[in-house]
Enzyme design. Structure first.
Site, mmCIF file in Angstrom:
data_model
loop_
_atom_site.group_PDB
_atom_site.id
_atom_site.type_symbol
_atom_site.label_atom_id
_atom_site.label_comp_id
_atom_site.label_asym_id
_atom_site.label_seq_id
_atom_site.Cartn_x
_atom_site.Cartn_y
_atom_site.Cartn_z
ATOM 1 N N ALA A 143 0.838 -1.205 0.000
ATOM 2 C CA ALA A 143 0.000 0.000 0.000
ATOM 3 C C ALA A 143 0.872 1.253 0.000
ATOM 4 C CB ALA A 143 -0.934 -0.027 1.207
ATOM 5 N N LEU A 144 1.112 1.769 -1.215
ATOM 6 C CA LEU A 144 1.986 2.933 -1.370
ATOM 7 C C LEU A 144 1.201 4.142 -1.897
ATOM 8 C CD1 LEU A 144 5.023 3.895 -1.370
ATOM 9 C CD2 LEU A 144 5.131 3.159 -3.749
ATOM 10 N N GLU B 289 -1.451 7.032 -3.135
ATOM 11 C CA GLU B 289 -2.569 7.809 -2.589
ATOM 12 C C GLU B 289 -3.177 8.606 -3.729
ATOM 13 O OE1 GLU B 289 -1.343 10.141 0.787
ATOM 14 O OE2 GLU B 289 -0.430 8.400 1.767
ATOM 15 N N HIS C 150 -7.739 -9.549 -36.072
ATOM 16 C CA HIS C 150 -8.981 -10.299 -35.847
ATOM 17 C C HIS C 150 -10.206 -9.590 -36.426
ATOM 18 C CE1 HIS C 150 -6.634 -12.529 -32.864
ATOM 19 N NE2 HIS C 150 -7.625 -13.364 -32.722
ATOM 20 N N GLU D 210 3.140 0.137 -10.855
ATOM 21 C CA GLU D 210 4.552 -0.018 -10.455
ATOM 22 C C GLU D 210 5.479 0.944 -11.207
ATOM 23 O OE1 GLU D 210 5.939 -4.035 -9.693
ATOM 24 O OE2 GLU D 210 3.848 -4.637 -9.467
HETATM 25 N N1 COS Z 1 16.732 2.361 -4.661
HETATM 26 C C1 COS Z 1 17.246 2.896 -3.532
HETATM 27 N N2 COS Z 1 17.183 4.211 -3.233
HETATM 28 C C2 COS Z 1 16.568 4.997 -4.124
HETATM 29 C C3 COS Z 1 16.005 4.522 -5.321
HETATM 30 C C4 COS Z 1 16.117 3.141 -5.579
HETATM 31 N N3 COS Z 1 15.624 2.607 -6.687
HETATM 32 N N4 COS Z 1 15.477 5.553 -6.008
HETATM 33 C C5 COS Z 1 15.689 6.651 -5.276
HETATM 34 N N5 COS Z 1 16.353 6.316 -4.133
HETATM 35 C C6 COS Z 1 16.812 7.228 -3.075
HETATM 36 C C7 COS Z 1 17.672 8.316 -3.649
HETATM 37 O O1 COS Z 1 19.027 7.903 -3.693
HETATM 38 C C8 COS Z 1 17.468 9.438 -2.649
HETATM 39 O O2 COS Z 1 18.249 9.163 -1.507
HETATM 40 P P1 COS Z 1 18.814 10.343 -0.562
HETATM 41 O O3 COS Z 1 17.607 10.975 0.097
HETATM 42 O O4 COS Z 1 19.687 9.639 0.420
HETATM 43 O O5 COS Z 1 19.542 11.276 -1.466
HETATM 44 C C9 COS Z 1 15.995 9.271 -2.262
HETATM 45 O O6 COS Z 1 15.678 7.892 -2.526
HETATM 46 C C10 COS Z 1 15.072 10.178 -3.054
HETATM 47 O O7 COS Z 1 15.298 9.935 -4.429
HETATM 48 P P2 COS Z 1 14.770 10.900 -5.586
HETATM 49 O O8 COS Z 1 15.177 12.298 -5.259
HETATM 50 O O9 COS Z 1 15.158 10.331 -6.902
HETATM 51 O O10 COS Z 1 13.192 10.780 -5.350
HETATM 52 P P3 COS Z 1 11.996 11.507 -6.072
HETATM 53 O O11 COS Z 1 11.029 11.937 -5.025
HETATM 54 O O12 COS Z 1 12.475 12.477 -7.081
HETATM 55 O O13 COS Z 1 11.219 10.283 -6.824
HETATM 56 C C11 COS Z 1 10.687 8.696 -8.534
HETATM 57 C C12 COS Z 1 11.740 9.557 -7.794
HETATM 58 C C13 COS Z 1 9.705 9.499 -9.371
HETATM 59 C C14 COS Z 1 11.506 7.827 -9.448
HETATM 60 C C15 COS Z 1 9.923 7.824 -7.502
HETATM 61 O O14 COS Z 1 9.050 8.581 -6.724
HETATM 62 C C16 COS Z 1 9.113 6.712 -8.155
HETATM 63 O O15 COS Z 1 9.648 5.642 -8.507
HETATM 64 N N6 COS Z 1 7.808 6.911 -8.354
HETATM 65 C C17 COS Z 1 6.919 5.885 -8.872
HETATM 66 C C18 COS Z 1 6.333 5.143 -7.772
HETATM 67 C C19 COS Z 1 5.550 3.973 -8.234
HETATM 68 O O16 COS Z 1 6.066 3.070 -8.834
HETATM 69 N N7 COS Z 1 4.265 4.012 -7.908
HETATM 70 C C20 COS Z 1 3.409 2.928 -8.165
HETATM 71 C C21 COS Z 1 2.920 2.418 -6.871
HETATM 72 S S1 COS Z 1 3.024 0.731 -6.632
HETATM 73 S S2 COS Z 1 1.795 -0.074 -7.850
#
Ligand code: COS
Length: 399
Positions: free
Chosen positions: A129-130, A132, A359, A384
Protein backbone atom coordinates in the site's frame (compact mmCIF):
# COMPACT_ATOMS: atom_id res chain seq x y z
CA UNK A 1 -1.39 -23.65 -27.22
CA UNK A 2 2.14 -23.90 -28.63
CA UNK A 3 4.13 -20.94 -27.43
CA UNK A 4 7.87 -20.65 -28.04
CA UNK A 5 10.34 -21.94 -25.45
CA UNK A 6 13.45 -20.86 -27.41
CA UNK A 7 13.93 -17.78 -25.27
CA UNK A 8 14.95 -19.86 -22.26
CA UNK A 9 17.92 -21.24 -24.24
CA UNK A 10 19.55 -17.78 -24.11
CA UNK A 11 22.70 -17.63 -21.99
CA UNK A 12 20.97 -15.39 -19.45
CA UNK A 13 19.33 -18.58 -18.10
CA UNK A 14 20.61 -21.81 -16.59
CA UNK A 15 19.20 -25.33 -16.66
CA UNK A 16 17.20 -24.79 -13.46
CA UNK A 17 15.43 -21.88 -15.18
CA UNK A 18 14.71 -24.04 -18.24
CA UNK A 19 13.27 -26.77 -16.10
CA UNK A 20 11.15 -24.23 -14.21
CA UNK A 21 9.75 -22.89 -17.51
CA UNK A 22 8.94 -26.40 -18.81
CA UNK A 23 7.27 -27.60 -15.64
CA UNK A 24 5.27 -24.39 -15.29
CA UNK A 25 3.99 -24.59 -18.88
CA UNK A 26 2.82 -28.14 -18.28
CA UNK A 27 1.15 -27.13 -15.02
CA UNK A 28 -0.55 -24.07 -16.51
CA UNK A 29 -2.05 -26.03 -19.38
CA UNK A 30 -3.82 -28.29 -16.85
CA UNK A 31 -5.43 -25.52 -14.75
CA UNK A 32 -9.00 -24.53 -15.47
CA UNK A 33 -10.83 -22.13 -13.23
CA UNK A 34 -13.93 -19.99 -13.57
CA UNK A 35 -12.72 -16.36 -13.58
CA UNK A 36 -16.13 -14.68 -13.80
CA UNK A 37 -15.74 -13.39 -10.22
CA UNK A 38 -12.24 -11.92 -9.95
CA UNK A 39 -12.02 -12.05 -6.13
CA UNK A 40 -13.10 -15.65 -5.91
CA UNK A 41 -10.78 -16.52 -8.82
CA UNK A 42 -7.78 -14.88 -7.14
CA UNK A 43 -8.37 -16.82 -3.92
CA UNK A 44 -8.44 -19.98 -6.01
CA UNK A 45 -5.32 -19.03 -7.93
CA UNK A 46 -3.38 -18.34 -4.72
CA UNK A 47 -4.37 -21.73 -3.41
CA UNK A 48 -3.47 -23.49 -6.70
CA UNK A 49 -0.17 -21.61 -6.99
CA UNK A 50 0.66 -22.63 -3.43
CA UNK A 51 -0.19 -26.29 -4.12
CA UNK A 52 1.99 -26.19 -7.22
CA UNK A 53 4.77 -24.76 -5.01
CA UNK A 54 5.19 -21.79 -7.36
CA UNK A 55 4.66 -19.26 -4.54
CA UNK A 56 7.89 -20.52 -3.04
CA UNK A 57 9.66 -18.34 -5.62
CA UNK A 58 8.24 -15.24 -3.84
CA UNK A 59 10.36 -15.68 -0.70
CA UNK A 60 13.93 -16.78 0.11
CA UNK A 61 14.83 -20.32 1.21
CA UNK A 62 15.41 -19.39 4.85
CA UNK A 63 11.74 -18.40 5.04
CA UNK A 64 10.28 -21.38 3.25
CA UNK A 65 11.18 -20.38 -0.31
CA UNK A 66 12.59 -22.35 -3.22
CA UNK A 67 15.90 -20.53 -3.75
CA UNK A 68 18.47 -18.95 -1.44
CA UNK A 69 17.44 -15.44 -2.54
CA UNK A 70 14.71 -13.90 -4.70
CA UNK A 71 15.79 -14.69 -8.25
CA UNK A 72 14.72 -12.10 -10.81
CA UNK A 73 15.05 -14.48 -13.73
CA UNK A 74 12.74 -17.01 -12.09
CA UNK A 75 10.23 -14.24 -11.37
CA UNK A 76 10.38 -13.18 -15.02
CA UNK A 77 9.88 -16.77 -16.21
CA UNK A 78 6.97 -17.27 -13.83
CA UNK A 79 5.21 -14.07 -14.84
CA UNK A 80 5.90 -14.41 -18.56
CA UNK A 81 4.47 -17.93 -18.46
CA UNK A 82 1.50 -17.37 -16.14
CA UNK A 83 0.39 -14.25 -18.03
CA UNK A 84 0.18 -16.23 -21.29
CA UNK A 85 -2.54 -18.31 -19.68
CA UNK A 86 -4.32 -16.00 -17.25
CA UNK A 87 -3.88 -12.38 -16.20
CA UNK A 88 -5.40 -13.24 -12.81
CA UNK A 89 -2.96 -16.11 -12.23
CA UNK A 90 -0.13 -13.71 -12.97
CA UNK A 91 -1.68 -11.05 -10.72
CA UNK A 92 -2.12 -13.47 -7.80
CA UNK A 93 1.47 -14.64 -8.07
CA UNK A 94 2.92 -11.14 -8.50
CA UNK A 95 1.07 -9.71 -5.51
CA UNK A 96 2.35 -12.40 -3.17
CA UNK A 97 5.84 -11.34 -4.23
CA UNK A 98 5.36 -7.56 -4.28
CA UNK A 99 3.32 -7.54 -1.06
CA UNK A 100 5.93 -9.49 0.85
CA UNK A 101 9.01 -8.17 -0.99
CA UNK A 102 9.62 -5.33 1.45
CA UNK A 103 9.60 -7.83 4.35
CA UNK A 104 12.15 -9.98 2.52
CA UNK A 105 14.33 -6.91 2.01
CA UNK A 106 14.00 -5.20 5.38
CA UNK A 107 12.10 -7.41 7.83
CA UNK A 108 13.35 -8.55 11.23
CA UNK A 109 13.73 -12.28 11.87
CA UNK A 110 10.42 -12.26 13.76
CA UNK A 111 8.58 -10.40 10.95
CA UNK A 112 9.95 -12.79 8.33
CA UNK A 113 8.91 -15.75 10.44
CA UNK A 114 5.38 -14.45 10.91
CA UNK A 115 4.68 -13.50 7.31
CA UNK A 116 6.97 -15.00 4.68
CA UNK A 117 6.46 -18.70 5.06
CA UNK A 118 2.66 -18.17 5.20
CA UNK A 119 2.90 -16.16 1.97
CA UNK A 120 4.77 -18.99 0.26
CA UNK A 121 2.12 -21.49 1.39
CA UNK A 122 -0.76 -19.26 0.29
CA UNK A 123 -1.96 -19.07 3.91
CA UNK A 124 -1.62 -15.29 4.01
CA UNK A 125 -2.39 -12.96 1.10
CA UNK A 126 -0.12 -9.93 0.80
CA UNK A 127 -0.59 -6.34 -0.39
CA UNK A 128 1.63 -3.31 -0.97
CA UNK A 129 0.00 0.00 0.00
CA UNK A 130 1.99 2.93 -1.37
CA UNK A 131 -0.21 5.06 -3.67
CA UNK A 132 -2.57 7.81 -2.59
CA UNK A 133 -5.07 9.93 -4.49
CA UNK A 134 -2.49 12.74 -4.85
CA UNK A 135 0.68 10.66 -4.55
CA UNK A 136 1.03 8.05 -7.29
CA UNK A 137 4.16 8.82 -9.29
CA UNK A 138 5.22 11.42 -6.72
CA UNK A 139 5.55 9.04 -3.78
CA UNK A 140 7.17 11.65 -1.53
CA UNK A 141 3.98 13.74 -1.70
CA UNK A 142 1.99 11.20 0.34
CA UNK A 143 -0.04 12.58 3.21
CA UNK A 144 -0.94 9.49 5.23
CA UNK A 145 0.68 9.89 8.60
CA UNK A 146 1.95 7.63 11.38
CA UNK A 147 2.24 9.34 14.78
CA UNK A 148 4.40 7.81 17.48
CA UNK A 149 2.72 6.61 20.71
CA UNK A 150 4.17 5.04 23.85
CA UNK A 151 4.31 1.55 22.34
CA UNK A 152 3.97 2.09 18.60
CA UNK A 153 2.22 4.31 16.07
CA UNK A 154 -1.24 5.52 15.15
CA UNK A 155 -1.96 5.51 11.41
CA UNK A 156 -4.39 7.94 9.78
CA UNK A 157 -5.06 8.50 6.07
CA UNK A 158 -6.12 6.79 2.89
CA UNK A 159 -4.40 4.64 0.28
CA UNK A 160 -5.82 3.92 -3.14
CA UNK A 161 -5.34 1.57 -6.12
CA UNK A 162 -4.33 -1.13 -3.65
CA UNK A 163 -4.18 -4.50 -5.35
CA UNK A 164 -5.58 -7.29 -3.18
CA UNK A 165 -7.40 -4.60 -1.19
CA UNK A 166 -10.09 -6.32 0.85
CA UNK A 167 -8.61 -9.74 0.08
CA UNK A 168 -5.23 -9.37 1.77
CA UNK A 169 -4.39 -10.68 5.24
CA UNK A 170 -1.79 -7.95 5.68
CA UNK A 171 -0.67 -4.71 4.03
CA UNK A 172 2.79 -3.20 3.85
CA UNK A 173 1.82 0.44 4.32
CA UNK A 174 4.00 3.49 3.70
CA UNK A 175 3.30 6.61 5.82
CA UNK A 176 4.88 9.91 6.69
CA UNK A 177 6.60 9.81 10.07
CA UNK A 178 8.16 13.26 9.43
CA UNK A 179 5.67 15.43 7.58
CA UNK A 180 8.15 17.97 6.22
CA UNK A 181 11.03 15.69 5.24
CA UNK A 182 9.75 14.52 1.82
CA UNK A 183 11.14 11.14 0.82
CA UNK A 184 13.34 11.11 3.93
CA UNK A 185 10.30 11.18 6.25
CA UNK A 186 8.53 8.00 5.13
CA UNK A 187 8.37 4.75 7.14
CA UNK A 188 6.95 1.32 6.32
CA UNK A 189 4.62 -0.70 8.55
CA UNK A 190 3.15 -4.18 8.37
CA UNK A 191 -0.54 -3.83 9.16
CA UNK A 192 -2.72 -6.92 9.64
CA UNK A 193 -6.03 -6.66 7.80
CA UNK A 194 -8.03 -7.21 10.98
CA UNK A 195 -6.41 -4.26 12.78
CA UNK A 196 -9.05 -1.98 14.29
CA UNK A 197 -9.48 1.18 12.21
CA UNK A 198 -8.55 -0.41 8.86
CA UNK A 199 -11.38 -0.34 6.30
CA UNK A 200 -10.91 -2.02 2.91
CA UNK A 201 -14.52 -2.26 1.85
CA UNK A 202 -14.46 0.30 -1.00
CA UNK A 203 -13.66 -1.84 -4.01
CA UNK A 204 -12.63 -0.20 -7.30
CA UNK A 205 -14.01 -1.54 -10.58
CA UNK A 206 -11.51 -1.48 -13.46
CA UNK A 207 -11.52 -2.43 -17.16
CA UNK A 208 -9.54 -5.61 -16.46
CA UNK A 209 -11.29 -6.78 -13.28
CA UNK A 210 -9.03 -7.75 -10.38
CA UNK A 211 -9.14 -7.17 -6.62
CA UNK A 212 -8.46 -3.46 -6.09
CA UNK A 213 -9.62 -1.15 -3.28
CA UNK A 214 -9.22 2.03 -1.31
CA UNK A 215 -7.92 1.43 2.20
CA UNK A 216 -8.91 3.85 4.93
CA UNK A 217 -6.99 4.03 8.19
CA UNK A 218 -8.68 5.75 11.15
CA UNK A 219 -6.68 5.83 14.38
CA UNK A 220 -5.25 2.48 13.43
CA UNK A 221 -2.84 1.45 16.15
CA UNK A 222 0.23 -0.68 15.38
CA UNK A 223 2.98 -1.80 17.73
CA UNK A 224 6.64 -0.88 17.31
CA UNK A 225 7.23 -4.47 16.23
CA UNK A 226 5.20 -3.71 13.05
CA UNK A 227 7.62 -1.01 11.89
CA UNK A 228 9.42 -2.43 8.85
CA UNK A 229 13.07 -1.38 8.47
CA UNK A 230 14.35 1.71 10.22
CA UNK A 231 12.31 4.78 11.02
CA UNK A 232 12.18 7.06 7.95
CA UNK A 233 13.72 4.38 5.70
CA UNK A 234 10.43 3.63 3.96
CA UNK A 235 11.05 5.45 0.66
CA UNK A 236 14.19 3.47 -0.12
CA UNK A 237 12.52 0.22 0.92
CA UNK A 238 9.61 0.99 -1.43
CA UNK A 239 11.95 1.88 -4.32
CA UNK A 240 14.08 -1.22 -3.82
CA UNK A 241 11.00 -3.44 -3.69
CA UNK A 242 9.64 -1.88 -6.88
CA UNK A 243 13.05 -2.29 -8.52
CA UNK A 244 13.00 -6.06 -7.96
CA UNK A 245 9.51 -6.49 -9.37
CA UNK A 246 9.77 -4.05 -12.30
CA UNK A 247 11.61 -6.57 -14.43
CA UNK A 248 8.87 -9.08 -13.63
CA UNK A 249 6.16 -6.64 -14.80
CA UNK A 250 8.09 -6.54 -18.07
CA UNK A 251 7.98 -10.36 -18.04
CA UNK A 252 4.20 -10.31 -17.63
CA UNK A 253 3.84 -7.85 -20.53
CA UNK A 254 5.97 -10.09 -22.76
CA UNK A 255 3.83 -13.09 -21.83
CA UNK A 256 0.65 -11.26 -22.84
CA UNK A 257 2.27 -10.11 -26.09
CA UNK A 258 3.41 -13.65 -26.91
CA UNK A 259 -0.12 -14.90 -26.33
CA UNK A 260 -1.51 -12.12 -28.56
CA UNK A 261 0.93 -13.04 -31.34
CA UNK A 262 -0.11 -16.68 -31.04
CA UNK A 263 -3.80 -15.72 -31.18
CA UNK A 264 -3.18 -13.55 -34.28
CA UNK A 265 -1.16 -16.21 -36.07
CA UNK A 266 -3.70 -18.93 -35.31
CA UNK A 267 -6.63 -16.77 -36.36
CA UNK A 268 -4.92 -15.61 -39.57
CA UNK A 269 -4.01 -19.18 -40.52
CA UNK A 270 -7.66 -20.24 -40.37
CA UNK A 271 -9.51 -17.17 -41.66
CA UNK A 272 -10.43 -17.31 -45.35
CA UNK A 273 -10.49 -14.07 -47.28
CA UNK A 274 -10.37 -13.21 -51.03
CA UNK A 275 -9.82 -16.91 -51.93
CA UNK A 276 -6.89 -17.40 -49.63
CA UNK A 277 -6.07 -17.42 -45.93
CA UNK A 278 -5.48 -14.15 -44.10
CA UNK A 279 -1.97 -15.33 -43.27
CA UNK A 280 -1.12 -15.62 -47.00
CA UNK A 281 -1.28 -11.84 -47.44
CA UNK A 282 2.13 -10.17 -47.24
CA UNK A 283 0.60 -7.46 -45.10
CA UNK A 284 -0.30 -10.09 -42.48
CA UNK A 285 3.18 -11.59 -42.58
CA UNK A 286 4.75 -8.16 -42.20
CA UNK A 287 2.52 -7.45 -39.25
CA UNK A 288 3.42 -10.75 -37.54
CA UNK A 289 7.09 -10.02 -38.18
CA UNK A 290 6.79 -6.59 -36.62
CA UNK A 291 5.06 -8.09 -33.57
CA UNK A 292 7.85 -10.62 -33.03
CA UNK A 293 10.45 -7.84 -33.35
CA UNK A 294 8.68 -5.80 -30.69
CA UNK A 295 8.44 -8.82 -28.39
CA UNK A 296 12.00 -10.06 -28.79
CA UNK A 297 13.61 -6.65 -28.35
CA UNK A 298 11.64 -6.15 -25.12
CA UNK A 299 12.44 -9.67 -23.97
CA UNK A 300 16.18 -9.15 -24.41
CA UNK A 301 16.08 -5.96 -22.29
CA UNK A 302 14.04 -7.77 -19.65
CA UNK A 303 16.27 -10.83 -19.43
CA UNK A 304 19.32 -8.55 -19.30
CA UNK A 305 17.90 -6.61 -16.35
CA UNK A 306 17.02 -9.78 -14.44
CA UNK A 307 20.39 -11.37 -15.22
CA UNK A 308 22.22 -8.21 -14.10
CA UNK A 309 20.46 -8.31 -10.72
CA UNK A 310 20.95 -12.05 -10.15
CA UNK A 311 24.46 -12.43 -11.46
CA UNK A 312 26.29 -9.10 -11.45
CA UNK A 313 24.61 -7.38 -8.51
CA UNK A 314 23.96 -10.17 -6.04
CA UNK A 315 26.97 -12.35 -6.79
CA UNK A 316 29.35 -9.42 -6.82
CA UNK A 317 27.91 -8.11 -3.56
CA UNK A 318 29.02 -11.40 -2.00
CA UNK A 319 32.51 -10.64 -3.29
CA UNK A 320 32.98 -7.71 -0.91
CA UNK A 321 32.62 -4.78 -3.30
CA UNK A 322 33.20 -1.31 -1.86
CA UNK A 323 30.04 0.64 -0.88
CA UNK A 324 30.59 2.89 -3.93
CA UNK A 325 30.75 -0.08 -6.30
CA UNK A 326 27.62 -1.52 -4.72
CA UNK A 327 25.80 1.81 -5.09
CA UNK A 328 26.87 1.98 -8.75
CA UNK A 329 25.44 -1.49 -9.32
CA UNK A 330 22.16 -0.50 -7.64
CA UNK A 331 21.91 2.57 -9.88
CA UNK A 332 22.73 0.55 -12.96
CA UNK A 333 20.09 -2.02 -12.08
CA UNK A 334 17.43 0.70 -11.54
CA UNK A 335 18.23 1.94 -15.05
CA UNK A 336 18.10 -1.53 -16.63
CA UNK A 337 14.85 -2.47 -14.87
CA UNK A 338 13.26 0.80 -15.97
CA UNK A 339 14.40 0.26 -19.58
CA UNK A 340 12.89 -3.23 -19.47
CA UNK A 341 9.56 -2.16 -17.96
CA UNK A 342 9.17 0.83 -20.25
CA UNK A 343 9.97 -1.06 -23.45
CA UNK A 344 8.14 -4.27 -22.62
CA UNK A 345 4.86 -2.68 -21.56
CA UNK A 346 4.82 -0.15 -24.42
CA UNK A 347 5.75 -2.79 -27.02
CA UNK A 348 3.26 -5.29 -25.62
CA UNK A 349 0.48 -2.74 -25.91
CA UNK A 350 1.35 -2.26 -29.61
CA UNK A 351 1.52 -6.01 -30.21
CA UNK A 352 -1.85 -6.67 -28.58
CA UNK A 353 -3.40 -3.85 -30.58
CA UNK A 354 -1.95 -5.18 -33.86
CA UNK A 355 -3.13 -8.69 -33.00
CA UNK A 356 -6.63 -7.41 -32.28
CA UNK A 357 -6.65 -5.51 -35.58
CA UNK A 358 -5.86 -8.74 -37.39
CA UNK A 359 -8.98 -10.30 -35.85
CA UNK A 360 -11.19 -7.59 -37.40
CA UNK A 361 -14.64 -7.27 -35.82
CA UNK A 362 -14.17 -10.48 -33.82
CA UNK A 363 -11.34 -8.80 -31.94
CA UNK A 364 -13.68 -6.56 -30.02
CA UNK A 365 -16.22 -9.25 -29.18
CA UNK A 366 -16.48 -9.71 -25.43
CA UNK A 367 -15.37 -13.22 -24.55
CA UNK A 368 -12.57 -13.40 -27.14
CA UNK A 369 -9.10 -13.89 -25.62
CA UNK A 370 -7.69 -11.02 -27.67
CA UNK A 371 -10.35 -8.64 -26.34
CA UNK A 372 -9.42 -9.60 -22.77
CA UNK A 373 -5.71 -9.14 -23.50
CA UNK A 374 -6.44 -5.67 -24.91
CA UNK A 375 -7.93 -4.70 -21.53
CA UNK A 376 -5.43 -6.67 -19.43
CA UNK A 377 -2.30 -5.10 -20.92
CA UNK A 378 -3.31 -1.47 -20.41
CA UNK A 379 -2.64 -1.13 -16.68
CA UNK A 380 0.91 -2.47 -16.98
CA UNK A 381 2.00 0.83 -18.56
CA UNK A 382 0.78 2.53 -15.39
CA UNK A 383 1.23 0.37 -12.31
CA UNK A 384 4.55 -0.02 -10.45
CA UNK A 385 5.79 3.18 -12.05
CA UNK A 386 4.12 4.64 -15.15
CA UNK A 387 6.05 4.78 -18.43
CA UNK A 388 6.80 8.45 -17.78
CA UNK A 389 8.36 7.58 -14.40
CA UNK A 390 10.52 4.94 -16.10
CA UNK A 391 11.67 7.58 -18.61
CA UNK A 392 12.50 9.85 -15.70
CA UNK A 393 14.52 7.14 -13.93
CA UNK A 394 16.41 6.34 -17.14
CA UNK A 395 17.00 10.03 -17.89
CA UNK A 396 18.23 10.74 -14.35
CA UNK A 397 20.61 7.78 -14.58
CA UNK A 398 22.34 9.47 -17.54
CA UNK A 399 23.05 12.66 -15.65
N1 COS B 1 16.73 2.36 -4.66
C1 COS B 1 17.25 2.90 -3.53
N2 COS B 1 17.18 4.21 -3.23
C2 COS B 1 16.57 5.00 -4.12
C3 COS B 1 16.01 4.52 -5.32
C4 COS B 1 16.12 3.14 -5.58
N3 COS B 1 15.62 2.61 -6.69
N4 COS B 1 15.48 5.55 -6.01
C5 COS B 1 15.69 6.65 -5.28
N5 COS B 1 16.35 6.32 -4.13
C6 COS B 1 16.81 7.23 -3.07
C7 COS B 1 17.67 8.32 -3.65
O1 COS B 1 19.03 7.90 -3.69
C8 COS B 1 17.47 9.44 -2.65
O2 COS B 1 18.25 9.16 -1.51
P1 COS B 1 18.81 10.34 -0.56
O3 COS B 1 17.61 10.98 0.10
O4 COS B 1 19.69 9.64 0.42
O5 COS B 1 19.54 11.28 -1.47
C9 COS B 1 15.99 9.27 -2.26
O6 COS B 1 15.68 7.89 -2.53
C10 COS B 1 15.07 10.18 -3.05
O7 COS B 1 15.30 9.93 -4.43
P2 COS B 1 14.77 10.90 -5.59
O8 COS B 1 15.18 12.30 -5.26
O9 COS B 1 15.16 10.33 -6.90
O10 COS B 1 13.19 10.78 -5.35
P3 COS B 1 12.00 11.51 -6.07
O11 COS B 1 11.03 11.94 -5.03
O12 COS B 1 12.47 12.48 -7.08
O13 COS B 1 11.22 10.28 -6.82
C11 COS B 1 10.69 8.70 -8.53
C12 COS B 1 11.74 9.56 -7.79
C13 COS B 1 9.70 9.50 -9.37
C14 COS B 1 11.51 7.83 -9.45
C15 COS B 1 9.92 7.82 -7.50
O14 COS B 1 9.05 8.58 -6.72
C16 COS B 1 9.11 6.71 -8.16
O15 COS B 1 9.65 5.64 -8.51
N6 COS B 1 7.81 6.91 -8.35
C17 COS B 1 6.92 5.88 -8.87
C18 COS B 1 6.33 5.14 -7.77
C19 COS B 1 5.55 3.97 -8.23
O16 COS B 1 6.07 3.07 -8.83
N7 COS B 1 4.26 4.01 -7.91
C20 COS B 1 3.41 2.93 -8.16
C21 COS B 1 2.92 2.42 -6.87
S1 COS B 1 3.02 0.73 -6.63
S2 COS B 1 1.80 -0.07 -7.85
Amino acid sequence: MQISHDQWELPFFNNAHRELANELHKWCSLQKIDESDDRRACLQWVSLLAKGEWLKYCVPKADGGQLEELDSRSLVILRETLSQYSALADFSFAMQGLGSGAITLAGTIAQKKTYLSSVSKGEKIAAFALSEECAGSDVAAMSMRATATADGFVLNGEKTWISNGGLADFYVVFCKTEMDQGSRGISAFIVDANTKGLDATEHLQVMSPHPLAKIKFTNCHVLNSQLLGGLNQGFKIAMQTLDIFRASVAGAAIGMARRALWEAKTYAANRSMFNQKLIDFQISQASLGQMLGLIDSAALLTYRAAWFRDVIMLESSRNCLTPIQQKDNLKKYSQLAALAKLTATENAQKVVDMALQMHGGRGVLVGQKIEALYRDIRALRIYEGASEVQQLIIGKSLI
